[in-house]
Design a protein around this motif. Structure first.
Motif, short mmCIF file in Angstrom:
data_model
loop_
_atom_site.label_atom_id
_atom_site.label_comp_id
_atom_site.label_asym_id
_atom_site.label_seq_id
_atom_site.Cartn_x
_atom_site.Cartn_y
_atom_site.Cartn_z
N ASN A 157 4.87 4.37 13.91
CA ASN A 157 3.59 4.61 14.59
C ASN A 157 3.73 5.83 15.51
O ASN A 157 3.99 5.69 16.71
CB ASN A 157 3.21 3.36 15.38
CG ASN A 157 1.98 3.58 16.24
OD1 ASN A 157 1.29 4.60 16.11
ND2 ASN A 157 1.71 2.63 17.13
N SER A 192 5.28 0.47 1.83
CA SER A 192 5.96 0.41 3.13
C SER A 192 5.21 1.29 4.14
O SER A 192 4.32 2.06 3.77
CB SER A 192 7.42 0.88 3.00
OG SER A 192 7.44 2.25 2.64
N THR A 193 5.57 1.14 5.40
CA THR A 193 4.89 1.92 6.44
C THR A 193 5.87 2.88 7.11
O THR A 193 7.09 2.68 7.07
CB THR A 193 4.27 1.00 7.50
OG1 THR A 193 5.31 0.20 8.04
CG2 THR A 193 3.18 0.13 6.91
N VAL A 217 -1.31 4.65 11.76
CA VAL A 217 -0.94 3.69 10.71
C VAL A 217 -0.69 4.46 9.42
O VAL A 217 -1.63 4.96 8.78
CB VAL A 217 -2.07 2.64 10.51
CG1 VAL A 217 -1.63 1.58 9.50
CG2 VAL A 217 -2.44 1.99 11.83
N TRP A 218 0.58 4.61 9.07
CA TRP A 218 0.98 5.37 7.88
C TRP A 218 1.41 4.36 6.79
O TRP A 218 2.23 3.49 7.08
CB TRP A 218 2.17 6.27 8.18
CG TRP A 218 1.96 7.35 9.21
CD1 TRP A 218 2.11 7.23 10.54
CD2 TRP A 218 1.60 8.70 8.95
NE1 TRP A 218 1.87 8.44 11.16
CE2 TRP A 218 1.55 9.37 10.20
CE3 TRP A 218 1.31 9.44 7.80
CZ2 TRP A 218 1.23 10.72 10.33
CZ3 TRP A 218 1.00 10.78 7.94
CH2 TRP A 218 0.95 11.41 9.18
N THR A 219 0.90 4.54 5.59
CA THR A 219 1.30 3.67 4.48
C THR A 219 1.68 4.55 3.29
O THR A 219 0.99 5.53 2.99
CB THR A 219 0.13 2.75 4.06
OG1 THR A 219 -0.38 2.12 5.23
CG2 THR A 219 0.58 1.68 3.08
N PHE A 244 0.84 9.58 0.97
CA PHE A 244 0.81 8.71 2.15
C PHE A 244 -0.65 8.58 2.60
O PHE A 244 -1.43 9.53 2.49
CB PHE A 244 1.63 9.31 3.29
CG PHE A 244 3.04 9.64 2.90
CD1 PHE A 244 4.05 8.68 3.06
CD2 PHE A 244 3.38 10.88 2.36
CE1 PHE A 244 5.35 8.98 2.69
CE2 PHE A 244 4.67 11.17 2.00
CZ PHE A 244 5.67 10.22 2.15
#
Lengths: 388, 177
Positions: free
Chosen positions: A346, A342-343, A326-328, A362
């Motif tokens: 995955n 935004s993301t 889960v990258w934000t 990030f």
């Protein structure tokens, strides 16, 4: 023909007998003791990495022996006697057509010392005798005269008896010095479709009291799989070419175990090392996964190719290789094409295209994808610095 | 003095892997000899002379000799003299390329003796096959021959593995008229 044969027979015998009388020099006990304390062999093989299905030639080179003796070698592989060919005075070969099983092998060589002259003389006599026996055998095939056949048979019997005595004499010349060994492993052949290939076991952890269902994944599994986890047999529930389900057995010890699927009839197997952890009931719990990444990344503006972030070292001890990423985006320069909040995809190595100089931050969390709990890691921040 | 210098540089290069072989190129280690022209049907002697040998007595120089990219056998007289012969030369232009290699002396000797022994036995089998009539005997001889051919190839590969190219290849050309 017979006369000539008899001549060689008696010539060879007289030479051998004369040699035996003149040369009674055997291997001295003192030199034997010295030899047994030295390293006498150098082993090497024709392939650095040996995989299932590969042919192997093992070379054994003897050390220089500055006496009237020479070495004689006999070898075993995993305790079974194997042939050796002497290709030069100090080089010996053993050839193995193919190994099917992933395992460690022990090649042991018994080293004998022999009096060189006596050995050569005996071997030459034997060679001559064997040649004459071959000729006699041929002569017997075409001879029709009963008297001649009787004479040939008699000569053959004499020579066979003499051959046996020479072989015994050759055997008696050997004086055991020592045994040296060489171990080598046969590795999994993942490219050849002829061999089973175990790639994963799930879950990768189990209780010492056993009982859970484990799924083994891979390729080319055959019928009648025998599954061992840490050397303990696991009952097979179902099997296909790519999957085997077993009941986790009871384990006497805790710790990391290897998993083996084998087929004794086909003499094939596949091994996945350090793939299953046995733990006791009290401490078995689902642990939180761990996010791990390269936390500081730099790039030069203008960036022409996407910049890859790397979180491939993230892990979950209970469920290896089953993670969601889960990258934000936390912060990014305005109008850079990267939007805070935004993301990213995955995956362990997503790419970003930073359109401006500045600092991009990030956040990464990794989450269990296969458990019911979906435990999540603590977050970590990754900084991307784009400079001029 | 010149030889002493070359030996010195050579010993450095052998024990210090950071020194490249090309650094000792200026000092003369080998010389190759072949005539510039031959007449058709002549024999040529291709001679190579070494002016030094490795300090480490377990090592030796050897040569891979090729004529028009095809390897030819070399005969070693001693550590300093190696030659090849070409017989009954046909008209044409020839390039002789010599690659100096460094190898473990004892192991290389063992492997080369093995190759010779295999070749001798193959030759014996070929002779035996001419006389053999028993199908079982023929099958045995052919199987033995095939195994020896395969072993020869493996031993040759092993010999190639233990050889480290030392200097840049040296080439010479000659013409047969």
């Amino acid at each position: 023909m017979i006369r000539l044969g008899l001549f060689f027979f008696f010539f060879a015998f007289s030479q051998y007998a004369l040699g035996s009388t003149l040369s009674s020099s055997r291997v001295e006990p003192s030199s034997l003791e010295e030899l047994s304390e030295s390293k006498l062999l150098t082993f090497f093989k024709n392939k650095e990495i040996l995989k299932q299905g590969d042919e192997l030639i093992l070379f054994s080179q003897t050390t220089f022996l500055p006496t009237h003796n020479e070495f004689y070698l006999e070898s075993t592989l995993d305790g079974v006697k194997v042939d050796m060919m002497q290709s030069s005075e100090s080089l010996w070969l053993s050839k193995f057509s193919a190994f099917s099983e992933v395992k460690e092998h022990l090649y042991s060589v018994n080293i004998f010392a022999m009096n060189k002259k006596e050995k050569n003389r005996t071997e030459n006599a034997l060679k001559q005798l064997k040649k004459e026996l071959r000729l006699l055998k041929k002569a017997l095939l075409v001879e029709t005269d009963p008297a001649r056949i009787e004479a040939l048979e008699k000569e053959k019997a004499q020579k066979e008896a003499y051959r046996d005595s020479l072989e015994e004499a050759l055997e008696n010349l050997k004086v055991f010095v020592k045994t040296e060994s060489f171990s080598f492993s046969v590795e999994q052949n993942t490219e050849n479709g002829n061999f089973p290939y175990l790639t994963a076991i799930s879950p990768g952890v189990g209780l010492n009291i056993g009982g859970g269902v484990l799924t083994l994944s891979g390729f080319n599994f055959l019928p009648n799989s025998i599954v061992k986890i840490g050397g303990v047999n696991a009952s097979v529930l179902s099997e296909s070419a790519s999957s085997i389900q077993v009941i986790s057995p009871t384990f006497a010890t805790l710790g990391v175990k290897e998993v083996e699927v084998s087929y004794p009839v086909e003499q094939k197997n596949t091994v996945l090392k350090n793939s299953f952890t046995v733990t006791d009931q009290g401490i078995l719990k689902n642990l939180r996964p761990v996010a791990n990444a390269q936390t500081y990344v730099t790039a030069i503006h203008p960036v022409t190719n996407p910049v890859a972030l790397d979180a491939s070292t993230s892990y979950d001890e209970n469920n290896p290789n089953e993670l969601d990423y889960v990258w934000t985006v936390i912060t990014a320069p305005n109008n850079s094409g990267v939007v805070p909040g935004s993301t990213l995809p995955n995956q362990p190595n997503p790419s970003v295209m930073p359109g401006k100089k500045g600092t991009y931050v990030f956040e990464l969390r990794v989450r269990e994808s296969s458990t019911s709990e979906h435990l999540e890691s603590l977050p970590i921040n990754i900084i991307l610095e784009v400079t001029k | 003095m010149k030889h002493a210098l070359s030996l010195f540089l050579l010993s450095i290069s052998l024990f210090n892997p950071t020194v490249r072989a090309t650094e000792v190129l200026d000092t003369k280690i080998i010389e190759t000899y072949v005539d510039a022209t031959y007449d058709e049907g002549d024999s040529a002697i291709l001679r190579t002379q070494f002016f030094s040998k490795p300090d480490n007595q377990n090592l030796e120089f050897d040569l891979i000799s090729k004529i028009n990219d095809v390897e030819i056998s070399v005969h070693r007289i001693n550590d300093f003299e190696i030659f090849s012969t070409l017989e009954d030369l046909a008209i044409g232009s020839y390039t002789w390329a010599v690659q100096v290699v460094l190898q473990d002396k004892r192991l290389a000797t063992d492997l080369k003796i093995s190759l010779t022994n295999f070749a001798n036995r193959i030759s014996e089998i070929d002779t035996e096959l001419l006389d053999a009539t028993d199908p079982e005997e023929i099958a045995d001889l052919e199987a033995e021959r095939a195994e020896l051919v395969e072993l020869s190839s493996t031993v040759q590969d092993q010999l190639t593995k233990i050889r480290t190219p030392f200097l840049n290849p040296i080439t010479k050309t000659f013409i047969v008229e």
